[in-house]
Write a protein that holds these residues in place. Sequence first.
Motif, PDB file in Angstrom:
ATOM      1  N   LEU A 107       1.009  -1.153  -0.013  1.00 44.99           N
ATOM      2  CA  LEU A 107       0.011   0.109   0.470  1.00 44.99           C
ATOM      3  C   LEU A 107       1.036   1.022   0.134  1.00 44.99           C
ATOM      4  O   LEU A 107       0.592   2.021  -0.646  1.00 44.99           O
ATOM      5  CB  LEU A 107      -0.861   0.281   1.538  1.00 44.99           C
ATOM      6  N   GLN A 108       1.591   1.126   0.664  1.00 48.96           N
ATOM      7  CA  GLN A 108       2.938   2.362   0.435  1.00 48.96           C
ATOM      8  C   GLN A 108       3.398   2.213  -0.789  1.00 48.96           C
ATOM      9  O   GLN A 108       3.405   3.887  -1.156  1.00 48.96           O
ATOM     10  CB  GLN A 108       4.193   2.050   1.922  1.00 48.96           C
ATOM     11  N   ASP A 109       3.459   1.552  -1.481  1.00 45.95           N
ATOM     12  CA  ASP A 109       4.607   1.682  -2.193  1.00 45.95           C
ATOM     13  C   ASP A 109       3.827   2.308  -3.309  1.00 45.95           C
ATOM     14  O   ASP A 109       4.344   2.966  -4.086  1.00 45.95           O
ATOM     15  CB  ASP A 109       4.763   0.272  -3.617  1.00 45.95           C
ATOM     16  N   PHE A 110       2.271   2.076  -3.551  1.00 43.77           N
ATOM     17  CA  PHE A 110       1.089   2.066  -4.581  1.00 43.77           C
ATOM     18  C   PHE A 110       0.996   3.805  -4.143  1.00 43.77           C
ATOM     19  O   PHE A 110       1.059   4.381  -5.009  1.00 43.77           O
ATOM     20  CB  PHE A 110      -0.473   1.731  -4.237  1.00 43.77           C
ATOM     21  N   ARG A 111       0.804   4.369  -3.082  1.00 46.41           N
ATOM     22  CA  ARG A 111       0.910   4.997  -2.848  1.00 46.41           C
ATOM     23  C   ARG A 111       1.461   6.557  -3.121  1.00 46.41           C
ATOM     24  O   ARG A 111       0.573   6.865  -4.026  1.00 46.41           O
ATOM     25  CB  ARG A 111       0.415   5.725  -0.989  1.00 46.41           C
ATOM     26  N   LYS A 112       2.814   6.029  -2.548  1.00 45.34           N
ATOM     27  CA  LYS A 112       4.364   6.807  -3.928  1.00 45.34           C
ATOM     28  C   LYS A 112       4.342   7.025  -4.673  1.00 45.34           C
ATOM     29  O   LYS A 112       4.225   8.113  -5.570  1.00 45.34           O
ATOM     30  CB  LYS A 112       5.499   6.240  -2.943  1.00 45.34           C
ATOM     31  N   ALA A 113       4.035   5.596  -5.754  1.00 40.63           N
ATOM     32  CA  ALA A 113       3.958   5.605  -7.077  1.00 40.63           C
ATOM     33  C   ALA A 113       2.562   6.704  -7.920  1.00 40.63           C
ATOM     34  O   ALA A 113       2.745   7.115  -8.378  1.00 40.63           O
ATOM     35  CB  ALA A 113       3.361   4.014  -7.670  1.00 40.63           C
ATOM     36  N   LEU A 114       1.740   6.659  -6.662  1.00 36.56           N
ATOM     37  CA  LEU A 114       0.232   7.243  -7.549  1.00 36.56           C
ATOM     38  C   LEU A 114       0.454   9.147  -6.902  1.00 36.56           C
ATOM     39  O   LEU A 114       0.107   9.521  -7.255  1.00 36.56           O
ATOM     40  CB  LEU A 114      -0.641   6.951  -5.912  1.00 36.56           C
ATOM     41  N   ASP A 115       1.616   9.269  -5.865  1.00 34.29           N
ATOM     42  CA  ASP A 115       2.304  10.643  -5.765  1.00 34.29           C
ATOM     43  C   ASP A 115       3.210  11.438  -7.239  1.00 34.29           C
ATOM     44  O   ASP A 115       3.012  12.275  -7.312  1.00 34.29           O
ATOM     45  CB  ASP A 115       2.777  10.496  -4.094  1.00 34.29           C
ATOM     46  N   LYS A 116       3.633  10.223  -8.084  1.00 38.08           N
ATOM     47  CA  LYS A 116       4.094  10.434  -8.900  1.00 38.08           C
ATOM     48  C   LYS A 116       3.705  10.775  -9.829  1.00 38.08           C
ATOM     49  O   LYS A 116       3.905  11.303 -10.564  1.00 38.08           O
ATOM     50  CB  LYS A 116       5.705   8.750  -8.788  1.00 38.08           C
ATOM     51  N   LEU A 117       2.063  10.318 -10.077  1.00 45.04           N
ATOM     52  CA  LEU A 117       1.493  11.075 -10.995  1.00 45.04           C
ATOM     53  C   LEU A 117       1.287  12.254 -10.830  1.00 45.04           C
ATOM     54  O   LEU A 117       1.330  12.849 -10.338  1.00 45.04           O
ATOM     55  CB  LEU A 117      -0.068   9.840 -11.075  1.00 45.04           C
ATOM     56  N   PRO A 118       1.196  13.187 -12.662  1.00 44.92           N
ATOM     57  CA  PRO A 118       1.240  14.317 -13.032  1.00 44.92           C
ATOM     58  C   PRO A 118       0.330  14.375 -12.343  1.00 44.92           C
ATOM     59  O   PRO A 118      -1.437  13.799 -12.091  1.00 44.92           O
ATOM     60  CB  PRO A 118       1.497  14.181 -14.854  1.00 44.92           C
ATOM     61  N   ASP A 119      -0.505  15.306 -11.881  1.00 45.18           N
ATOM     62  CA  ASP A 119      -2.575  15.987 -11.245  1.00 45.18           C
ATOM     63  C   ASP A 119      -2.712  15.752 -11.503  1.00 45.18           C
ATOM     64  O   ASP A 119      -4.317  14.808 -11.436  1.00 45.18           O
ATOM     65  CB  ASP A 119      -1.924  17.570 -10.415  1.00 45.18           C
ATOM     66  N   VAL A 153      -6.551   8.529 -18.127  1.00 42.21           N
ATOM     67  CA  VAL A 153      -6.904   7.462 -16.899  1.00 42.21           C
ATOM     68  C   VAL A 153      -5.180   5.984 -17.447  1.00 42.21           C
ATOM     69  O   VAL A 153      -4.777   5.503 -16.752  1.00 42.21           O
ATOM     70  CB  VAL A 153      -7.601   6.578 -17.218  1.00 42.21           C
ATOM     71  N   SER A 154      -5.389   5.474 -18.333  1.00 39.79           N
ATOM     72  CA  SER A 154      -4.571   5.154 -19.874  1.00 39.79           C
ATOM     73  C   SER A 154      -2.951   5.323 -19.328  1.00 39.79           C
ATOM     74  O   SER A 154      -2.536   4.701 -19.109  1.00 39.79           O
ATOM     75  CB  SER A 154      -4.802   4.493 -21.353  1.00 39.79           C
ATOM     76  N   ARG A 155      -2.641   7.033 -19.287  1.00 38.95           N
ATOM     77  CA  ARG A 155      -1.653   7.102 -19.288  1.00 38.95           C
ATOM     78  C   ARG A 155      -0.872   7.338 -17.935  1.00 38.95           C
ATOM     79  O   ARG A 155      -0.396   6.474 -17.391  1.00 38.95           O
ATOM     80  CB  ARG A 155      -1.272   7.897 -19.823  1.00 38.95           C
ATOM     81  N   ALA A 156      -2.212   7.314 -16.424  1.00 41.11           N
ATOM     82  CA  ALA A 156      -2.239   7.082 -14.713  1.00 41.11           C
ATOM     83  C   ALA A 156      -2.014   5.277 -14.790  1.00 41.11           C
ATOM     84  O   ALA A 156      -1.209   4.871 -14.880  1.00 41.11           O
ATOM     85  CB  ALA A 156      -2.940   6.762 -14.393  1.00 41.11           C
ATOM     86  N   ARG A 157      -2.869   4.176 -15.417  1.00 41.08           N
ATOM     87  CA  ARG A 157      -2.220   2.496 -15.642  1.00 41.08           C
ATOM     88  C   ARG A 157      -1.223   3.172 -15.923  1.00 41.08           C
ATOM     89  O   ARG A 157      -0.381   1.551 -15.232  1.00 41.08           O
ATOM     90  CB  ARG A 157      -3.373   2.152 -16.386  1.00 41.08           C
ATOM     91  N   ALA A 158      -0.854   3.051 -17.397  1.00 38.56           N
ATOM     92  CA  ALA A 158       0.537   2.408 -17.268  1.00 38.56           C
ATOM     93  C   ALA A 158       1.872   2.896 -16.801  1.00 38.56           C
ATOM     94  O   ALA A 158       2.686   1.766 -16.901  1.00 38.56           O
ATOM     95  CB  ALA A 158       1.154   2.924 -19.100  1.00 38.56           C
ATOM     96  N   ARG A 159       2.247   4.126 -16.314  1.00 41.28           N
ATOM     97  CA  ARG A 159       2.959   4.599 -15.135  1.00 41.28           C
ATOM     98  C   ARG A 159       2.561   3.663 -13.814  1.00 41.28           C
ATOM     99  O   ARG A 159       3.911   3.754 -13.511  1.00 41.28           O
ATOM    100  CB  ARG A 159       2.860   6.500 -15.728  1.00 41.28           C
ATOM    101  N   LEU A 160       1.743   3.774 -13.780  1.00 39.61           N
ATOM    102  CA  LEU A 160       1.183   2.883 -12.260  1.00 39.61           C
ATOM    103  C   LEU A 160       2.059   1.521 -12.311  1.00 39.61           C
ATOM    104  O   LEU A 160       2.977   1.029 -11.314  1.00 39.61           O
ATOM    105  CB  LEU A 160       0.182   2.993 -11.880  1.00 39.61           C
ATOM    106  N   GLN A 161       1.768   0.796 -13.555  1.00 44.40           N
ATOM    107  CA  GLN A 161       2.674  -0.205 -14.018  1.00 44.40           C
ATOM    108  C   GLN A 161       4.022  -0.169 -13.812  1.00 44.40           C
ATOM    109  O   GLN A 161       5.341  -1.239 -13.026  1.00 44.40           O
ATOM    110  CB  GLN A 161       1.803  -1.183 -14.420  1.00 44.40           C
ATOM    111  N   GLU A 162       3.965   0.669 -14.418  1.00 41.89           N
ATOM    112  CA  GLU A 162       5.873   0.964 -14.349  1.00 41.89           C
ATOM    113  C   GLU A 162       6.676   1.192 -13.236  1.00 41.89           C
ATOM    114  O   GLU A 162       7.463   0.399 -12.817  1.00 41.89           O
ATOM    115  CB  GLU A 162       6.331   1.700 -15.671  1.00 41.89           C
ATOM    116  N   LEU A 163       6.162   2.261 -12.301  1.00 45.26           N
ATOM    117  CA  LEU A 163       6.624   2.565 -11.091  1.00 45.26           C
ATOM    118  C   LEU A 163       6.561   1.082 -10.339  1.00 45.26           C
ATOM    119  O   LEU A 163       6.980   0.637  -9.033  1.00 45.26           O
ATOM    120  CB  LEU A 163       5.615   3.124 -10.686  1.00 45.26           C
ATOM    121  N   LEU A 164       5.511   0.090 -10.315  1.00 42.40           N
ATOM    122  CA  LEU A 164       5.417  -0.579  -8.941  1.00 42.40           C
ATOM    123  C   LEU A 164       5.884  -2.000  -9.589  1.00 42.40           C
ATOM    124  O   LEU A 164       5.965  -2.842  -8.880  1.00 42.40           O
ATOM    125  CB  LEU A 164       3.766  -1.172  -9.066  1.00 42.40           C
TER     126      LEU A 164
END
Length: 188
Positions: A107-119, A153-164
């Motif tokens: 969960l902590q990793d997910f939140r950090k990855a979410l925080d790295k996304l553009p607003d 949403v598509s870019r955010a999902r791809a970036r989250l997959q990459e970060l995680l």
Amino acid sequence: MNREDEIDDRGFKRDLLASLPNLRAFAVSLTGRHDKADDLVQDTIMKAWANQSSFTAGTNMRAWLFTILRNEFYSQMRKRGREVQDSDGLFSERFSVHPEQYGRLDLQDFRKALDKLPDDQREAIILVGAAGFAYEEAAAICGCAVGTIKSRVSRARARLQELLGVSGESDYGPDPGDAAITSRAFGS
């Protein structure tokens, strides 16, 4: 106050109260802190209550409230321009308690990855993925085109997959583990 106004007032209160958990989850995802999220939700409810005459009965109360919350958040951010920002989490990491189980680490990793996304991407994925809004509703809340929301949403999902470090979905369906992480992250 006549009987019809009293009935409308009760319906407004009921719908307002029913939206509180979703508003709080969205506020937590925007602010990153439960205490600030509670303040943001309170400000949102106060503004909604004061402006209930501008709400059209029969329309989407959740979208109206989310728009108020989002606008209030950005207004507060503009006002706080001089505060120290902790965008990379260095200050907050010093105050965090080490988790006792792996789920909390995920969960902590997910939140950090979410925080790295553009607003704009973070906002879109939270509205569509966590709050359950349709693309059209999210587009109305953000004041942009539906295609723009889909792209974000598509870019955010791809970036989250990459970060995680998660690979794409092989069965064309959501991973049950992702749903558990998402529900814990947003308090659902």
